[in-house]
Design a protein around this motif. Structure first.
Motif, mmCIF file in Angstrom:
data_model
loop_
_atom_site.group_PDB
_atom_site.id
_atom_site.type_symbol
_atom_site.label_atom_id
_atom_site.label_comp_id
_atom_site.label_asym_id
_atom_site.label_seq_id
_atom_site.Cartn_x
_atom_site.Cartn_y
_atom_site.Cartn_z
ATOM 1 N N THR A 166 0.815 -1.218 0.000
ATOM 2 C CA THR A 166 0.000 0.000 0.000
ATOM 3 C C THR A 166 0.845 1.261 0.000
ATOM 4 N N PHE A 167 1.908 1.299 0.784
ATOM 5 C CA PHE A 167 2.691 2.516 0.938
ATOM 6 C C PHE A 167 3.865 2.606 -0.034
ATOM 7 N N ASP A 168 3.973 1.660 -0.939
ATOM 8 C CA ASP A 168 5.077 1.692 -1.887
ATOM 9 C C ASP A 168 4.811 2.761 -2.942
ATOM 10 N N ARG A 169 5.840 3.513 -3.310
ATOM 11 C CA ARG A 169 5.644 4.590 -4.281
ATOM 12 C C ARG A 169 5.284 4.068 -5.665
ATOM 13 N N GLN A 170 5.563 2.769 -5.942
ATOM 14 C CA GLN A 170 5.213 2.197 -7.234
ATOM 15 C C GLN A 170 3.724 1.858 -7.322
ATOM 16 N N ASN A 171 3.058 1.865 -6.179
ATOM 17 C CA ASN A 171 1.631 1.549 -6.155
ATOM 18 C C ASN A 171 0.840 2.803 -6.493
ATOM 19 N N PRO A 172 0.165 2.844 -7.648
ATOM 20 C CA PRO A 172 -0.594 4.060 -8.001
ATOM 21 C C PRO A 172 -1.687 4.396 -7.012
ATOM 22 N N ARG A 173 -2.234 3.372 -6.331
ATOM 23 C CA ARG A 173 -3.269 3.644 -5.327
ATOM 24 C C ARG A 173 -2.711 4.434 -4.158
ATOM 25 N N GLY A 174 -1.443 4.133 -3.780
ATOM 26 C CA GLY A 174 -0.836 4.848 -2.666
ATOM 27 C C GLY A 174 -0.569 6.302 -3.000
ATOM 28 N N ALA A 175 -0.061 6.551 -4.207
ATOM 29 C CA ALA A 175 0.256 7.919 -4.601
ATOM 30 C C ALA A 175 -1.008 8.765 -4.776
ATOM 31 N N GLN A 176 -2.117 8.127 -5.180
ATOM 32 C CA GLN A 176 -3.357 8.850 -5.425
ATOM 33 C C GLN A 176 -4.315 8.800 -4.228
ATOM 34 N N SER A 177 -3.866 8.252 -3.110
ATOM 35 C CA SER A 177 -4.738 8.125 -1.954
ATOM 36 C C SER A 177 -5.103 9.502 -1.404
ATOM 37 N N PRO A 178 -6.346 9.711 -1.025
ATOM 38 C CA PRO A 178 -6.728 10.997 -0.421
ATOM 39 C C PRO A 178 -6.091 11.215 0.943
ATOM 40 N N PHE A 179 -5.489 10.150 1.524
ATOM 41 C CA PHE A 179 -4.831 10.273 2.824
ATOM 42 C C PHE A 179 -3.309 10.336 2.703
ATOM 43 N N HIS A 180 -2.821 10.580 1.494
ATOM 44 C CA HIS A 180 -1.377 10.619 1.279
ATOM 45 C C HIS A 180 -0.715 11.717 2.117
ATOM 46 N N GLY A 181 -1.432 12.818 2.335
ATOM 47 C CA GLY A 181 -0.871 13.908 3.129
ATOM 48 C C GLY A 181 -0.610 13.516 4.568
ATOM 49 N N PHE A 182 -1.430 12.612 5.129
ATOM 50 C CA PHE A 182 -1.191 12.146 6.500
ATOM 51 C C PHE A 182 0.087 11.321 6.574
ATOM 52 N N PHE A 183 0.372 10.585 5.511
ATOM 53 C CA PHE A 183 1.633 9.841 5.448
ATOM 54 C C PHE A 183 2.822 10.808 5.488
ATOM 55 N N THR A 184 2.723 11.887 4.723
ATOM 56 C CA THR A 184 3.781 12.911 4.732
ATOM 57 C C THR A 184 3.885 13.558 6.103
ATOM 58 N N LEU A 185 2.738 13.863 6.707
ATOM 59 C CA LEU A 185 2.729 14.487 8.029
ATOM 60 C C LEU A 185 3.401 13.603 9.064
ATOM 61 N N PHE A 186 3.172 12.297 8.998
ATOM 62 C CA PHE A 186 3.753 11.380 9.975
ATOM 63 C C PHE A 186 5.278 11.447 9.927
ATOM 64 N N TRP A 187 5.852 11.379 8.735
ATOM 65 C CA TRP A 187 7.310 11.375 8.643
ATOM 66 C C TRP A 187 7.894 12.757 8.938
ATOM 67 N N LEU A 188 7.156 13.802 8.648
ATOM 68 C CA LEU A 188 7.610 15.131 9.046
ATOM 69 C C LEU A 188 7.630 15.244 10.564
ATOM 70 N N SER A 189 6.617 14.679 11.217
ATOM 71 C CA SER A 189 6.587 14.678 12.684
ATOM 72 C C SER A 189 7.754 13.880 13.250
ATOM 73 N N MET A 190 8.080 12.745 12.625
ATOM 74 C CA MET A 190 9.221 11.951 13.082
ATOM 75 C C MET A 190 10.526 12.752 12.977
ATOM 76 N N ALA A 191 10.681 13.508 11.887
ATOM 77 C CA ALA A 191 11.894 14.310 11.711
ATOM 78 C C ALA A 191 12.000 15.388 12.787
ATOM 79 N N LEU A 192 10.887 16.051 13.083
ATOM 80 C CA LEU A 192 10.895 17.083 14.120
ATOM 81 C C LEU A 192 11.140 16.476 15.497
ATOM 82 N N LEU A 193 10.598 15.280 15.744
ATOM 83 C CA LEU A 193 10.834 14.609 17.025
ATOM 84 C C LEU A 193 12.307 14.261 17.197
ATOM 85 N N LEU A 194 12.931 13.773 16.147
ATOM 86 C CA LEU A 194 14.365 13.453 16.224
ATOM 87 C C LEU A 194 15.188 14.713 16.469
ATOM 88 N N PHE A 195 14.805 15.797 15.835
ATOM 89 C CA PHE A 195 15.519 17.062 16.043
ATOM 90 C C PHE A 195 15.394 17.513 17.500
#
Length: 672
Positions: A166-195
């Protein structure tokens, strides 16, 4: 993990000749085709996709819906015209030309006609692609069986297809998911937490890495020995290959001694690896890695051993039938059989049945007459066994009987050949030709726990993709180490210190709620990251390197409304293993009910989870065992009227359990 030889061939592929509810089954089957495989366009069929065809084309492809066929879904678009009428008026040629021009440049279309037959509930398919017919017919038959309640578990029910995670970038469903922004938000939050953690470490200790106790646990002691132990475990799995080479050459038989040797070896393999962990007094990092990899290799050995063991019995049965066929061909036909012979009526009945069956069914699609794995005709209760006894007794047979017996035995041999070939598209790969060192090494590296002779493969390896996923693996592991070091390790150290200092159990129980609350969020993060690094990163690396095309390592478990749905979706490789080699095997070998087999499956899973806790904490408490088994009543509760249809409530209950479960269980093992 040892079990009696699985009766995985107990039910052959039944050819349903009528559908209980044709319209509903057809609807389910066609709905299943809207989920396209990798490489094809996404979404359901649109009006533009519905290319019409004139009636009368490809009459050879016209056949009753319901004849089962195994075929992997290929990367192509499908088109269809469902109709309740037996005749379909062809559309305007200009419309067809426009549609053809519009779509031919991007993808290949398949013309399909669905026609209603004269009998109620029966339909006919007409298409230009025989492979597509196999896919649709198999889907219709599956859905019809579900609707009629006639489904049965079979060895070959598990089909490997081409798909992405599901989360693989080769999966067109993952890239076109309406919740793709939450995936980006999660990893951005992880980066800020590490900082934030790095800044805090620099402020308190003058280093962005802090004390890095977990890193020291991983690398300071016995790292090379741990890796050597893991390599020895991998080499030791070759025992199963040697065992089955001996079985294939006739030195051993699976039904008598083979499965016992395999089972004893699995027990020794598991106990030996755990003993090394205890003997060397390894840290939890080394222990977790060795024990988990040991369990993975154990499941791989079991699937390889018991699947090939079953195939060895099928192969032996085929050899015995070929011997009987040779005896039949050498017989001299008698003009008349003896009417006083006690077996003559049975023989005549058998030959009459064979002749009648040959007229009513296609030779290659007839139902298997006896168990595909049986090699003892003296105890088997089937038509084939009676024929074998009659041939062995030397009783006289007339030409018609010899002809009928020959036909039915050859049919059985054809069915056995299909079973030996499995999903392989190349007949030369059938058992025992699959018992090669190349096949075994390939199987050892594949990201699946269910053995098949052949799997769907990619054409090439994308090494940039491998580098990407490998880098993601290292990065996520680093994130997990930092979170554990900052938020989990201090709590664990303090709890252990209080226990070793002699704090009473009553005082520790008072600290228990605070320990649970302190570990809630970090344990949930660790659980999510551990799942992601294994099922999204590591398994995709293995799949790409081995060209393994079926990347269905998990489903959308985050939408689970019950714990049994979560158990099926969060770890598909293990679920498929338990389904075939525990659930099906206990039903066929021990004749348990479906409920009994389900309980055995959950029980085994609970024992394995508790074994890991025992290796980590060096004590048996049974907390995780109890929580694992509690999923059984919770799963039953989700099917009651109280919860049925309440998906949001079910999802809340699921996430609540997943949220507090890890921290609650860990705190119990630390406090008590």
């Amino acid at each position: 993990m040892a079990s009696v030889d699985p009766d995985v061939g107990n039910a052959s592929n039944p050819g349903l000749r009528s559908l209980t509810d044709g319209k509903s089954a057809m609807s389910h089957a066609l709905n299943g085709l809207t989920s396209q495989p990798p490489g094809s366009s996404e979404g359901s069929w649109t009006p533009e996709d519905m290319s019409a065809v004139s009636e009368g084309e490809n009459e050879d492809a016209l056949r009753p819906a319901g004849e089962i066929g195994a075929a992997d879904i290929r990367s192509r678009s499908t088109t269809a015209i469902p109709s309740d009428d037996s005749s379909i008026e062809p559309p305007d040629d200009n419309d067809n030309d426009q549609r053809t021009k519009k779509h031919d440049s991007s993808r290949e279309s398949i013309q399909v006609i669905i026609q209603k037959s004269g009998n109620r509930g029966q339909y006919f398919l007409k298409a230009d692609d025989p492979e597509f017919l196999e896919i649709v017919n198999a889907g219709i038959e599956r859905e019809a069986a579900k609707l009629s309640g006639k489904t049965r578990s079979r060895l070959r029910d598990l089909v490997f297809t081409r798909q992405f995670t599901t989360f693989d970038r080769q999966n067109p469903r993952g890239a076109q998911s309406p919740f793709h922004g939450f995936f980006t938000l999660f990893w951005l939050s992880m980066a800020l937490l590490l900082f934030k953690i790095a800044a805090q470490n620099w402020k308190d200790q003058g280093s962005v890495f802090g004390r890095a106790e977990i890193i020291h646990l991983m690398v300071d002691r016995d790292l090379v020995l741990m890796l050597a132990t893991d390599a020895m475990m991998c080499l030791a799995t070759g025992f199963g290959f040697l065992l089955h080479k001996a079985i294939a050459h006739g030195y051993l038989t699976w039904g008598r001694s083979g499965w016992i040797i395999q089972s004893l070896w699995e027990i020794w393999f598991t106990c030996g690896s755990i003993w090394v962990c205890f003997y060397r007094e390894w840290s939890w990092t080394h222990t977790v890695f060795i024990v988990l990899h040991n369990i993975v290799l154990l499941m791989k050995q079991h699937s390889y051993g018991f699947t090939n063991g079953y195939l060895s019995r099928v192969y032996r049965r085929k050899q015995l039938l070929e011997e009987k066929l040779g005896q039949l061909e050498g017989m001299d036909a008698q003009e008349h059989t003896s009417p006083t012979s006690p077996s003559s009526p049975e023989i005549q009945a058998l030959s009459a049945t064979a002749l009648d069956t040959s007229k009513s069914e296609n030779l290659l699609h007839r139902r298997s007459i006896g168990p595909k794995y049986s090699t003892n005709f003296s105890q088997e209760q089937s038509e084939i066994a009676l024929m074998a006894k009659a041939i062995e007794s030397g009783e006289p047979l007339d030409a018609e009987q010899i002809h009928a017996f020959t036909r039915i035995i050859r049919t059985e041999i054809t069915i056995l050949d299909e079973e030996l070939r499995g999903r392989s598209t190349d007949p030369t790969n059938a058992y025992p030709n699959n018992l090669t060192i190349t096949n075994f090494l390939d199987w050892t590296c594949l990201p699946t726990l269910v053995y098949e002779v052949e799997y769907p493969r990619q054409d090439f390896i994308n090494w940039w993709y491998v580098a990407e996923k490998f880098g993601a693996t290292l990065g996520v592991i680093w994130v997990m180490i930092i979170i554990s070091q900052a938020y989990i390790y201090p709590i664990v150290v303090e709890t252990v210190r209080q226990k070793e200092a002699g704090m009473s159990l009553d005082a520790r129980w008072k600290e228990f709620p605070w320990v649970v609350s302190d570990m809630l969020f970090p344990m949930l993060l660790e659980q999510l990251l551990a799942w992601y690094v294994i099922w999204e990163c590591v398994l995709n690396v293995l799949a790409e390197v081995t060209k393994f095309a079926d990347r269905g390592f998990y489903g959308d478990w985050w939408n689970s409304v019950s714990f049994d749905q979560y158990a099926r979706d969060w770890n598909r490789p293990v679920h498929n293993f338990l389904l075939r080699h525990v659930y099906h095997s206990t039903i066929s070998a021990f004749h348990l009910s479906k409920m009994g087999a389900t309980l055995v499956t959950f029980l085994l899973s609970a024992v394995v989870h508790e074994l890991l806790m025992f290796c980590l904490f060096k004590k048996v408490r049974g907390y995780l065992f109890a929580f694992q088994l509690s999923q059984v009543p919770l799963a039953a509760l989700s099917k009651t009227k109280l919860m049925r249809g309440k998906d949001t409530l079910g999802n809340i209950v699921f996430w609540f359990g997943l949220f507090i479960g890890p921290s609650l269980i860990t705190s119990l093992y630390l406090i008590v």
